[in-house]
Design a protein around this motif. Sequence first.
Motif, PDB file in Angstrom:
ATOM      1  N   ARG A 189       7.181 -11.998  -8.326  1.00 35.83           N
ATOM      2  CA  ARG A 189       7.596 -10.972  -9.085  1.00 35.83           C
ATOM      3  C   ARG A 189       9.289 -11.851 -10.114  1.00 35.83           C
ATOM      4  O   ARG A 189       9.199 -11.575 -10.666  1.00 35.83           O
ATOM      5  CB  ARG A 189       8.367 -10.171  -8.495  1.00 35.83           C
ATOM      6  N   HIS A 190       9.034 -13.180  -9.203  1.00 34.91           N
ATOM      7  CA  HIS A 190      10.754 -13.514  -9.921  1.00 34.91           C
ATOM      8  C   HIS A 190      10.397 -15.254 -10.008  1.00 34.91           C
ATOM      9  O   HIS A 190      11.078 -15.616  -9.324  1.00 34.91           O
ATOM     10  CB  HIS A 190      12.411 -13.200  -9.492  1.00 34.91           C
ATOM     11  N   PRO A 191       9.443 -16.010  -9.886  1.00 38.19           N
ATOM     12  CA  PRO A 191       9.536 -16.708  -9.896  1.00 38.19           C
ATOM     13  C   PRO A 191      10.528 -18.113 -10.056  1.00 38.19           C
ATOM     14  O   PRO A 191      11.079 -19.124 -10.008  1.00 38.19           O
ATOM     15  CB  PRO A 191       8.355 -17.654 -10.391  1.00 38.19           C
ATOM     16  N   ASN A 192      11.355 -17.694 -11.379  1.00 37.03           N
ATOM     17  CA  ASN A 192      12.897 -18.395 -12.323  1.00 37.03           C
ATOM     18  C   ASN A 192      13.344 -18.069 -11.064  1.00 37.03           C
ATOM     19  O   ASN A 192      14.555 -19.210 -10.880  1.00 37.03           O
ATOM     20  CB  ASN A 192      12.915 -17.866 -13.316  1.00 37.03           C
ATOM     21  N   ALA A 249       2.582  -1.203  -9.021  1.00 39.62           N
ATOM     22  CA  ALA A 249       1.328  -1.445  -8.693  1.00 39.62           C
ATOM     23  C   ALA A 249       1.702  -3.156  -8.109  1.00 39.62           C
ATOM     24  O   ALA A 249       1.481  -3.245  -6.753  1.00 39.62           O
ATOM     25  CB  ALA A 249      -0.297  -0.718  -9.267  1.00 39.62           C
ATOM     26  N   TYR A 250       1.789  -3.519  -9.390  1.00 43.61           N
ATOM     27  CA  TYR A 250       1.889  -4.872  -9.221  1.00 43.61           C
ATOM     28  C   TYR A 250       3.511  -4.790  -7.933  1.00 43.61           C
ATOM     29  O   TYR A 250       3.447  -6.402  -7.034  1.00 43.61           O
ATOM     30  CB  TYR A 250       3.417  -5.112 -10.265  1.00 43.61           C
ATOM     31  N   ALA A 251       4.522  -4.544  -8.098  1.00 48.96           N
ATOM     32  CA  ALA A 251       5.472  -4.593  -6.638  1.00 48.96           C
ATOM     33  C   ALA A 251       5.286  -4.544  -5.862  1.00 48.96           C
ATOM     34  O   ALA A 251       5.490  -5.029  -4.653  1.00 48.96           O
ATOM     35  CB  ALA A 251       6.524  -3.907  -7.099  1.00 48.96           C
ATOM     36  N   ALA A 252       3.888  -2.983  -5.560  1.00 47.79           N
ATOM     37  CA  ALA A 252       2.808  -3.167  -4.100  1.00 47.79           C
ATOM     38  C   ALA A 252       2.581  -4.170  -3.671  1.00 47.79           C
ATOM     39  O   ALA A 252       2.284  -4.460  -2.606  1.00 47.79           O
ATOM     40  CB  ALA A 252       2.693  -1.400  -4.657  1.00 47.79           C
ATOM     41  N   ARG A 253       2.385  -5.542  -4.254  1.00 44.54           N
ATOM     42  CA  ARG A 253       0.792  -5.814  -4.738  1.00 44.54           C
ATOM     43  C   ARG A 253       1.553  -7.517  -4.440  1.00 44.54           C
ATOM     44  O   ARG A 253       1.467  -8.649  -3.408  1.00 44.54           O
ATOM     45  CB  ARG A 253      -0.293  -5.841  -4.697  1.00 44.54           C
ATOM     46  N   THR A 254       3.148  -7.799  -4.204  1.00 44.46           N
ATOM     47  CA  THR A 254       3.954  -8.842  -4.971  1.00 44.46           C
ATOM     48  C   THR A 254       5.021  -8.741  -4.515  1.00 44.46           C
ATOM     49  O   THR A 254       5.850  -8.826  -4.325  1.00 44.46           O
ATOM     50  CB  THR A 254       4.036  -9.438  -6.305  1.00 44.46           C
ATOM     51  N   PRO A 262      -0.810 -12.882  -1.883  1.00 46.31           N
ATOM     52  CA  PRO A 262       0.006 -10.561  -2.667  1.00 46.31           C
ATOM     53  C   PRO A 262      -0.923 -10.305  -2.030  1.00 46.31           C
ATOM     54  O   PRO A 262      -1.985 -10.296  -0.962  1.00 46.31           O
ATOM     55  CB  PRO A 262      -1.088 -10.996  -3.901  1.00 46.31           C
ATOM     56  N   ARG A 263      -0.480  -8.462  -1.599  1.00 46.65           N
ATOM     57  CA  ARG A 263      -1.379  -7.881  -0.306  1.00 46.65           C
ATOM     58  C   ARG A 263      -1.962  -7.290  -0.994  1.00 46.65           C
ATOM     59  O   ARG A 263      -1.975  -7.307  -1.938  1.00 46.65           O
ATOM     60  CB  ARG A 263       0.074  -6.619  -0.218  1.00 46.65           C
ATOM     61  N   ARG A 264      -3.101  -6.815  -0.329  1.00 47.75           N
ATOM     62  CA  ARG A 264      -4.207  -5.895  -0.413  1.00 47.75           C
ATOM     63  C   ARG A 264      -3.075  -4.617   0.008  1.00 47.75           C
ATOM     64  O   ARG A 264      -3.488  -4.454   1.433  1.00 47.75           O
ATOM     65  CB  ARG A 264      -5.299  -5.987   0.501  1.00 47.75           C
ATOM     66  N   GLY A 265      -4.324  -3.762  -0.791  1.00 43.97           N
ATOM     67  CA  GLY A 265      -3.415  -1.671  -0.230  1.00 43.97           C
ATOM     68  C   GLY A 265      -2.027  -1.074   0.034  1.00 43.97           C
ATOM     69  O   GLY A 265      -1.506  -2.156  -0.320  1.00 43.97           O
ATOM     70  N   PRO A 266      -1.853  -0.064  -0.643  1.00 41.25           N
ATOM     71  CA  PRO A 266      -0.229   0.239  -0.614  1.00 41.25           C
ATOM     72  C   PRO A 266      -0.044  -0.927   0.499  1.00 41.25           C
ATOM     73  O   PRO A 266       0.751  -0.587   1.775  1.00 41.25           O
ATOM     74  CB  PRO A 266      -0.737   1.579  -0.266  1.00 41.25           C
ATOM     75  N   SER A 267       1.636  -1.350   0.050  1.00 37.52           N
ATOM     76  CA  SER A 267       2.304  -1.472   0.361  1.00 37.52           C
ATOM     77  C   SER A 267       3.460  -1.623  -0.157  1.00 37.52           C
ATOM     78  O   SER A 267       3.556  -1.337  -1.391  1.00 37.52           O
ATOM     79  CB  SER A 267       2.403  -2.960   1.247  1.00 37.52           C
ATOM     80  N   ARG A 268       4.645  -1.870   0.501  1.00 38.20           N
ATOM     81  CA  ARG A 268       6.364  -1.679   0.113  1.00 38.20           C
ATOM     82  C   ARG A 268       6.956  -2.879  -0.284  1.00 38.20           C
ATOM     83  O   ARG A 268       6.118  -4.282   0.588  1.00 38.20           O
ATOM     84  CB  ARG A 268       6.987  -1.055   0.786  1.00 38.20           C
ATOM     85  N   ALA A 269       7.495  -3.045  -1.328  1.00 36.43           N
ATOM     86  CA  ALA A 269       7.078  -4.678  -1.758  1.00 36.43           C
ATOM     87  C   ALA A 269       8.474  -5.167  -1.913  1.00 36.43           C
ATOM     88  O   ALA A 269       9.328  -4.495  -0.652  1.00 36.43           O
ATOM     89  CB  ALA A 269       7.343  -4.778  -3.499  1.00 36.43           C
ATOM     90  N   GLY A 270       7.955  -6.680  -1.386  1.00 35.55           N
ATOM     91  CA  GLY A 270       9.546  -7.540  -0.222  1.00 35.55           C
ATOM     92  C   GLY A 270      10.484  -8.266  -1.169  1.00 35.55           C
ATOM     93  O   GLY A 270      10.798  -7.491  -2.586  1.00 35.55           O
TER      94      GLY A 270
END
Length: 270
Positions: A189-192, A249-254, A262-270
């Motif tokens: 979510r933060h490549p920079n 949704a983006y945060a859940a998979r990224t 990227p994650r698949r399915g519902p998950s908490r973002a790291g």
Amino acid sequence: MNGVAFAVNLAATLAAALAVLVAAFAVGLRTGRHRGVDIAWGLGFAAVALDGYGLSAGHGDAGRRALVTVLVVIWAVRLSAHIARRSRGAPEDPRYAAMLAEAPAGGERWYALRKVYLLQAGILWFVSLPVQAAQYLPDRLGPAAWAGTVLWAVGLFFEAVGDRQLARFKADPTNRGRVMDRGLWRYTRHPNYFGDACVWWGLFLFAAQDPIGWAFLPSVLLMTWLLAYGSGKPLLERQMRESKPGWAAYAARTSGFFPLPPRRGPSRAG
């Protein structure tokens, strides 16, 4: 390392950092916007590195001094130029608007000087300590410095490419209100911010070749904390949650920081 010469260097580089940020404060007062401090952030690092390069002549290894200085200046100028382009014609940054809203009545300018400009001058000087130490080390470039150069290059790639990809995404009117999830942004979510951390860990390795360089480990730890847990990632993600419907949704998979598939399915973002 010549302790007396290095102590003089520390005082001079602190003065350089303060000069850049106080000049930015003057510009902020004139324009009525304090977001320009983000441009001065990179320029301050360049000023500190160049000041240290001049003062370390005759003390540190010439190759190490030159290489670490060039790497800092390249990173700093690119960052400042990018922020300047992004900020052209933009209103006040919400972060600074919220901060200055807490200022006592009649004391807004001095509150801004203390909380925004002088604080950032002190932080950038502290973060740059490994670079200043590296400029005074007498040993020639070794494996740690070359590994640091590679890590710096990886970091600059993530920063520059990530920023470019995001700028192109925002320039397309069809993407208004959408979350950037392409290119490097698909993996973090933060490549920079991740790239920024890599840059400073790479620069730290220039000092870490000598045992005395490890005394400046807190500097790179502070920079990493600011990016991942302080004024970087958390504040930006708070704004994104409030303004972008697809953010959850983006945060859940990224991944939140380190690039990962990227994650698949519902998950908490790291």
